[in-house]
Design a protein around this motif. Structure first.
Motif, PDB file in Angstrom:
ATOM      1  N   MET A   1     -78.194 -59.810  49.207  1.00 36.03           N
ATOM      2  CA  MET A   1     -79.513 -59.862  48.803  1.00 36.03           C
ATOM      3  C   MET A   1     -79.593 -60.548  47.464  1.00 36.03           C
ATOM      4  O   MET A   1     -79.593 -60.174  46.462  1.00 36.03           O
ATOM      5  N   GLU A   2     -79.848 -61.907  47.782  1.00 33.04           N
ATOM      6  CA  GLU A   2     -79.727 -62.751  46.547  1.00 33.04           C
ATOM      7  C   GLU A   2     -81.132 -63.319  45.949  1.00 33.04           C
ATOM      8  O   GLU A   2     -81.489 -63.202  44.831  1.00 33.04           O
ATOM      9  N   VAL A   3     -82.184 -63.326  46.904  1.00 33.70           N
ATOM     10  CA  VAL A   3     -83.378 -63.648  46.679  1.00 33.70           C
ATOM     11  C   VAL A   3     -84.483 -62.822  47.444  1.00 33.70           C
ATOM     12  O   VAL A   3     -84.396 -62.700  48.662  1.00 33.70           O
ATOM     13  N   SER A   4     -84.892 -61.753  46.676  1.00 31.68           N
ATOM     14  CA  SER A   4     -85.658 -60.964  47.679  1.00 31.68           C
ATOM     15  C   SER A   4     -87.087 -60.707  47.050  1.00 31.68           C
ATOM     16  O   SER A   4     -88.072 -59.830  48.016  1.00 31.68           O
ATOM     17  N   LEU A   5     -87.739 -61.721  46.435  1.00 31.36           N
ATOM     18  CA  LEU A   5     -89.120 -61.459  45.981  1.00 31.36           C
ATOM     19  C   LEU A   5     -89.571 -63.094  46.205  1.00 31.36           C
ATOM     20  O   LEU A   5     -88.978 -63.904  45.274  1.00 31.36           O
ATOM     21  N   TYR A   6     -90.664 -63.132  46.925  1.00 38.38           N
ATOM     22  CA  TYR A   6     -90.978 -64.827  46.943  1.00 38.38           C
ATOM     23  C   TYR A   6     -91.453 -65.150  45.719  1.00 38.38           C
ATOM     24  O   TYR A   6     -92.477 -64.329  45.084  1.00 38.38           O
ATOM     25  N   PRO A   7     -91.388 -66.443  45.039  1.00 34.02           N
ATOM     26  CA  PRO A   7     -91.928 -66.627  43.949  1.00 34.02           C
ATOM     27  C   PRO A   7     -93.485 -66.965  44.049  1.00 34.02           C
ATOM     28  O   PRO A   7     -93.839 -68.071  44.408  1.00 34.02           O
ATOM     29  N   GLU A  97     -81.533 -48.109  34.084  1.00 37.74           N
ATOM     30  CA  GLU A  97     -80.434 -48.186  34.933  1.00 37.74           C
ATOM     31  C   GLU A  97     -80.480 -48.135  36.355  1.00 37.74           C
ATOM     32  O   GLU A  97     -81.798 -48.151  36.652  1.00 37.74           O
ATOM     33  N   GLY A  98     -79.631 -48.499  37.018  1.00 34.69           N
ATOM     34  CA  GLY A  98     -79.820 -48.655  38.688  1.00 34.69           C
ATOM     35  C   GLY A  98     -79.572 -49.927  39.216  1.00 34.69           C
ATOM     36  O   GLY A  98     -78.797 -50.909  38.458  1.00 34.69           O
ATOM     37  N   LEU A  99     -80.408 -50.192  40.344  1.00 30.61           N
ATOM     38  CA  LEU A  99     -80.096 -51.648  40.901  1.00 30.61           C
ATOM     39  C   LEU A  99     -80.686 -52.710  40.053  1.00 30.61           C
ATOM     40  O   LEU A  99     -81.922 -52.403  39.446  1.00 30.61           O
ATOM     41  N   PRO A 100     -79.749 -53.823  39.725  1.00 30.13           N
ATOM     42  CA  PRO A 100     -80.274 -54.713  38.918  1.00 30.13           C
ATOM     43  C   PRO A 100     -81.456 -55.668  39.459  1.00 30.13           C
ATOM     44  O   PRO A 100     -81.617 -56.026  40.633  1.00 30.13           O
ATOM     45  N   VAL A 101     -82.689 -55.792  38.647  1.00 26.62           N
ATOM     46  CA  VAL A 101     -83.561 -56.547  39.043  1.00 26.62           C
ATOM     47  C   VAL A 101     -83.922 -57.640  38.050  1.00 26.62           C
ATOM     48  O   VAL A 101     -83.953 -57.408  36.791  1.00 26.62           O
ATOM     49  N   ILE A 162     -75.301 -59.908  34.589  1.00 25.27           N
ATOM     50  CA  ILE A 162     -75.475 -58.856  35.455  1.00 25.27           C
ATOM     51  C   ILE A 162     -74.184 -58.473  36.006  1.00 25.27           C
ATOM     52  O   ILE A 162     -74.019 -57.295  36.198  1.00 25.27           O
ATOM     53  N   LYS A 163     -73.559 -59.400  36.530  1.00 32.05           N
ATOM     54  CA  LYS A 163     -71.984 -59.203  37.017  1.00 32.05           C
ATOM     55  C   LYS A 163     -72.363 -58.430  38.488  1.00 32.05           C
ATOM     56  O   LYS A 163     -71.466 -57.345  38.772  1.00 32.05           O
ATOM     57  N   ASP A 164     -73.411 -58.637  38.968  1.00 37.73           N
ATOM     58  CA  ASP A 164     -73.653 -57.728  40.242  1.00 37.73           C
ATOM     59  C   ASP A 164     -74.535 -58.523  41.073  1.00 37.73           C
ATOM     60  O   ASP A 164     -75.546 -59.391  40.597  1.00 37.73           O
ATOM     61  N   ARG A 165     -74.950 -58.101  42.440  1.00 39.08           N
ATOM     62  CA  ARG A 165     -76.060 -58.751  43.199  1.00 39.08           C
ATOM     63  C   ARG A 165     -77.367 -58.069  42.520  1.00 39.08           C
ATOM     64  O   ARG A 165     -77.365 -56.950  42.070  1.00 39.08           O
ATOM     65  N   ALA A 166     -78.410 -58.903  42.542  1.00 40.41           N
ATOM     66  CA  ALA A 166     -79.639 -58.706  41.959  1.00 40.41           C
ATOM     67  C   ALA A 166     -80.729 -59.130  42.656  1.00 40.41           C
ATOM     68  O   ALA A 166     -80.675 -59.883  43.586  1.00 40.41           O
TER      69      ALA A 166
END
Length: 253
Positions: A1-7, A97-101, A162-166
């Motif tokens: 999940m690398e791109v999850s909101l269209y610009p 905290e939580g899932l990176p955004v 971030i060091k994680d998927r975002a």
């Protein structure tokens, strides 16, 4: 999940996102005040405030949502956090905290264009907002700017900070950052995606009409679509509705 909101968002404080504009929104060109005055006459953009030494611009909003009682990211002239990238100081904000955004601003804007979004989203997620090179409180490098530069900056920020998927939340500039070369058609751009996609669209946008959302949804039928009675900058005009839409969608991933 690398791109999850269209610009789809565009900054309300942007003068240089307009086709053919010659003004640098950081005001570095000679005769800045005269140029800004001319731009305001040509486009209807009005001068707003001085912030951190940069002239900010604002376009008239089609609709202003209910912002009363909403938490707002305070403006800090000396910034929040800095990360060194290729020798340049990059300004960013992180809360929650939580899932990176990761929130990525548009042309002529900064992390503070997400001022009504960061605190609310941070209630459920670890929210980052970064000033791209040449914008906001990030260093103004004397280089040849291109979408490749910002693409690499975003990719390295995810890897090193971030060091994680975002989940990436951005605007039209982010589309250029992620997809290169720029001569790709919309069909080819969407064909490169294989991740969840959310369109948050202002149907009253005078520049990015609702038919564009229909076309994207047709080409990428797996996309989710949230249509709002808002204009060019839904996240700034109706932040409460956008925050709800983002929180609900991200939580479903």
């Amino acid at each position: 999940m690398e791109v999850s909101l269209y610009p789809t968002f565009l900054p309300s404080n942007a003068c240089c996102n307009r086709p053919g504009s010659l003004v640098n929104c950081c005001g570095s060109l000679p005769g800045r005040k005269d140029l800004l005055r001319r731009i305001s006459v040509w486009t209807g953009v009005k001068e707003k405030v001085w912030a951190g030494g940069f002239k900010m611009m604002s376009t008239p909003s089609v609709w202003t949502g209910n912002k009363s009682g909403m938490q707002k990211l305070p403006f800090k002239s000396d910034g929040y956090n800095f990360w060194t990238w290729r020798g340049y100081k990059i300004h960013y904000v992180v809360q929650g905290e939580g899932l990176p955004v990761l929130l990525i601003h548009g042309f002529g804007a900064s992390v503070f264009h997400w001022r009504y979004n960061v605190p609310e989203l941070a209630k459920n997620f670890r929210v980052f907002a970064m000033d791209l090179l040449g914008f906001g409180l990030t260093e103004k490098a004397l280089i040849d700017y291109s979408a490749n530069v910002w693409r690499d900056q975003v990719a390295d920020f995810v890897k090193e900070v971030i060091k994680d998927r975002a989940v990436l939340v951005g605007n039209r500039l982010m589309r250029q950052i992620i997809f290169q070369p720029s001569d790709l058609t919309l069909n080819k751009l969407l064909a490169k995606l294989s991740c969840p996609l959310l369109l948050v669209w202002g149907d009253l946008d005078p520049w990015m009409g609702s038919e564009k959302a229909d076309k994207i949804n047709h080409l990428y039928p797996g996309a989710s679509v949230v249509r709002l009675q808002a204009g060019h900058c839904p996240h700034d005009e109706v932040p409460d509705l956008v925050n709800d839409a983002l929180s609900s969608w991200i939580s479903s991933l």
